[in-house]
Design a protein around this motif. Structure first.
Motif, PDB file in Angstrom:
ATOM      1  N   ALA A 127      42.160 -10.210  22.971  1.00 34.01           N
ATOM      2  CA  ALA A 127      42.091  -8.759  23.132  1.00 34.01           C
ATOM      3  C   ALA A 127      41.545  -8.372  24.500  1.00 34.01           C
ATOM      4  O   ALA A 127      42.064  -7.468  25.164  1.00 34.01           O
ATOM      5  N   VAL A 128      40.492  -9.044  24.933  1.00 34.33           N
ATOM      6  CA  VAL A 128      39.903  -8.750  26.239  1.00 34.33           C
ATOM      7  C   VAL A 128      40.921  -8.997  27.358  1.00 34.33           C
ATOM      8  O   VAL A 128      41.092  -8.169  28.257  1.00 34.33           O
ATOM      9  N   GLY A 129      41.623 -10.124  27.300  1.00 31.76           N
ATOM     10  CA  GLY A 129      42.625 -10.426  28.320  1.00 31.76           C
ATOM     11  C   GLY A 129      43.729  -9.391  28.361  1.00 31.76           C
ATOM     12  O   GLY A 129      44.172  -8.969  29.447  1.00 31.76           O
ATOM     13  N   LEU A 130      44.178  -8.935  27.193  1.00 35.08           N
ATOM     14  CA  LEU A 130      45.234  -7.932  27.142  1.00 35.08           C
ATOM     15  C   LEU A 130      44.765  -6.598  27.713  1.00 35.08           C
ATOM     16  O   LEU A 130      45.506  -5.924  28.438  1.00 35.08           O
ATOM     17  N   LEU A 131      43.531  -6.200  27.413  1.00 35.29           N
ATOM     18  CA  LEU A 131      43.034  -4.925  27.909  1.00 35.29           C
ATOM     19  C   LEU A 131      42.846  -4.944  29.426  1.00 35.29           C
ATOM     20  O   LEU A 131      43.145  -3.955  30.111  1.00 35.29           O
ATOM     21  N   VAL A 132      42.367  -6.057  29.954  1.00 37.09           N
ATOM     22  CA  VAL A 132      42.205  -6.165  31.406  1.00 37.09           C
ATOM     23  C   VAL A 132      43.572  -6.080  32.092  1.00 37.09           C
ATOM     24  O   VAL A 132      43.733  -5.416  33.125  1.00 37.09           O
ATOM     25  N   GLN A 133      44.587  -6.744  31.528  1.00 35.30           N
ATOM     26  CA  GLN A 133      45.937  -6.653  32.082  1.00 35.30           C
ATOM     27  C   GLN A 133      46.478  -5.242  31.966  1.00 35.30           C
ATOM     28  O   GLN A 133      47.104  -4.718  32.900  1.00 35.30           O
ATOM     29  N   ALA A 134      46.233  -4.596  30.822  1.00 31.30           N
ATOM     30  CA  ALA A 134      46.813  -3.280  30.560  1.00 31.30           C
ATOM     31  C   ALA A 134      46.265  -2.212  31.497  1.00 31.30           C
ATOM     32  O   ALA A 134      47.012  -1.347  31.965  1.00 31.30           O
ATOM     33  N   VAL A 135      44.963  -2.262  31.785  1.00 32.07           N
ATOM     34  CA  VAL A 135      44.398  -1.223  32.658  1.00 32.07           C
ATOM     35  C   VAL A 135      44.937  -1.380  34.081  1.00 32.07           C
ATOM     36  O   VAL A 135      45.223  -0.379  34.764  1.00 32.07           O
ATOM     37  N   ALA A 136      45.119  -2.614  34.533  1.00 30.69           N
ATOM     38  CA  ALA A 136      45.700  -2.831  35.862  1.00 30.69           C
ATOM     39  C   ALA A 136      47.168  -2.404  35.884  1.00 30.69           C
ATOM     40  O   ALA A 136      47.638  -1.775  36.842  1.00 30.69           O
ATOM     41  N   LEU A 137      47.897  -2.733  34.814  1.00 29.42           N
ATOM     42  CA  LEU A 137      49.306  -2.376  34.732  1.00 29.42           C
ATOM     43  C   LEU A 137      49.491  -0.871  34.703  1.00 29.42           C
ATOM     44  O   LEU A 137      50.372  -0.318  35.369  1.00 29.42           O
ATOM     45  N   TRP A 138      48.653  -0.169  33.933  1.00 31.15           N
ATOM     46  CA  TRP A 138      48.786   1.287  33.833  1.00 31.15           C
ATOM     47  C   TRP A 138      48.640   1.936  35.202  1.00 31.15           C
ATOM     48  O   TRP A 138      49.463   2.752  35.609  1.00 31.15           O
TER      49      TRP A 138
END
Length: 208
Positions: A127-138
C-alpha cells in the motif's frame, strides 16, 4: 488411568489480536514510527510521506485502509475539473488506489482485505509503495495533460516529447458505452511507467 472414551480437553484457541494491534506491530517492524491520533487511526511516516491506517474489524475478515493527504503544487491548475480528471486517471490506471480531492488537497487511499490471523506487514508495504507512486503520477500527469508544463521541460536532447494521452474521461467509447480496452490498457501502462520513473515528489501535508 485415563478413561480412553473420555473427550480430550484442549485449551481454547488464543483470541485473534485486533487488526489495529497487528498493524502497529507491522509498522514498528518496518521502522515507520507509528502512533495513534485523536480519531483512533494509526499515523506513520514512510519515504517522507505522512500516512494513516484505519482498521475496520468484522467477524470473518478485517479491512485495512491506508491513506494520505497531500498539498497540491502551485504548478497545478486550480481548475477542479482538471484535478478530478487526474484523479480519475489514477483510479482507473492503478490497481487498488483511489484518488480524490478534499478541502483542496489530494487524497489517496488503498483498501485491502486482511484475514483474521494474517500479518498485515506485506500488504502495508504494498500500500505504501502504491501511494508513493500514485502521488508522483498524479502531479506529473496533471501538469503534462493540462498543457502547463514549461517548454524547457517538455524537450529532451532537442527532441520534443510525444503528445500526452487524453484524459480517460474524454476517451473515445464504444457504441455499448465502454472505452476501448486497448486504449485503457495503453493509457494505464503509460501511467505506470511514468510513476516508476518519477523522481520528484511533492511535499506532504498532515491531515487536518
Amino acid at each position: 488411568m485415563t478413561d480412553p472414551t473420555a473427550v480430550p480437553s484442549f485449551p481454547p484457541p488464543a483470541p485473534t489480536p485486533p487488526l489495529r494491534g497487528r498493524v502497529l506491530d507491522a509498522l514498528q517492524e518496518l521502522e515507520f514510527g507509528p502512533d495513534l491520533d485523536g480519531e483512533g487511526d494509526v499515523g506513520f511516516t514512510a519515504a517522507e510521506h505522512k500516512m494513516f491506517v484505519r482498521c475496520l474489524d468484522s467477524e470473518k475478515f478485517d479491512i485495512m485502509r491506508v491513506f494520505g493527504q497531500w498539498a497540491i503544487s502551485d504548478r497545478v491548475p486550480s481548475d477542479l475539473q482538471t484535478r478530478l480528471n487526474a484523479c480519475n486517471d489514477v483510479t482507473l490506471g492503478m490497481n487498488l488506489v483511489k484518488a480524490g480531492i478534499a478541502g483542496g488537497n489530494l487524497v489517496l487511499t488503498v483498501e485491502q482485505v486482511i484475514a483474521k490471523r494474517e500479518n498485515p506487514k506485506a500488504k502495508v508495504t504494498i500500500a505504501v509503495g502504491l501511494l508513493v507512486q500514485a502521488v508522483a503520477l498524479w502531479h506529473k500527469n496533471v501538469i503534462a495533460k493540462s498543457g502547463t508544463q514549461p517548454p524547457a521541460e517538455s524537450e529532451e536532447e532537442g527532441q520534443p516529447r510525444p503528445e500526452p494521452q487524453p484524459w480517460l474521461s474524454e476517451a473515445a467509447v464504444r457504441s455499448g458505452g465502454s472505452a476501448p480496452q486497448e486504449q485503457v490498457e495503453r493509457a494505464a501502462a503509460d501511467e505506470q511507467d511514468e510513476a516508476a520513473s518519477a523522481e520528484a515528489e511533492p511535499e506532504t501535508q498532515d491531515r487536518g
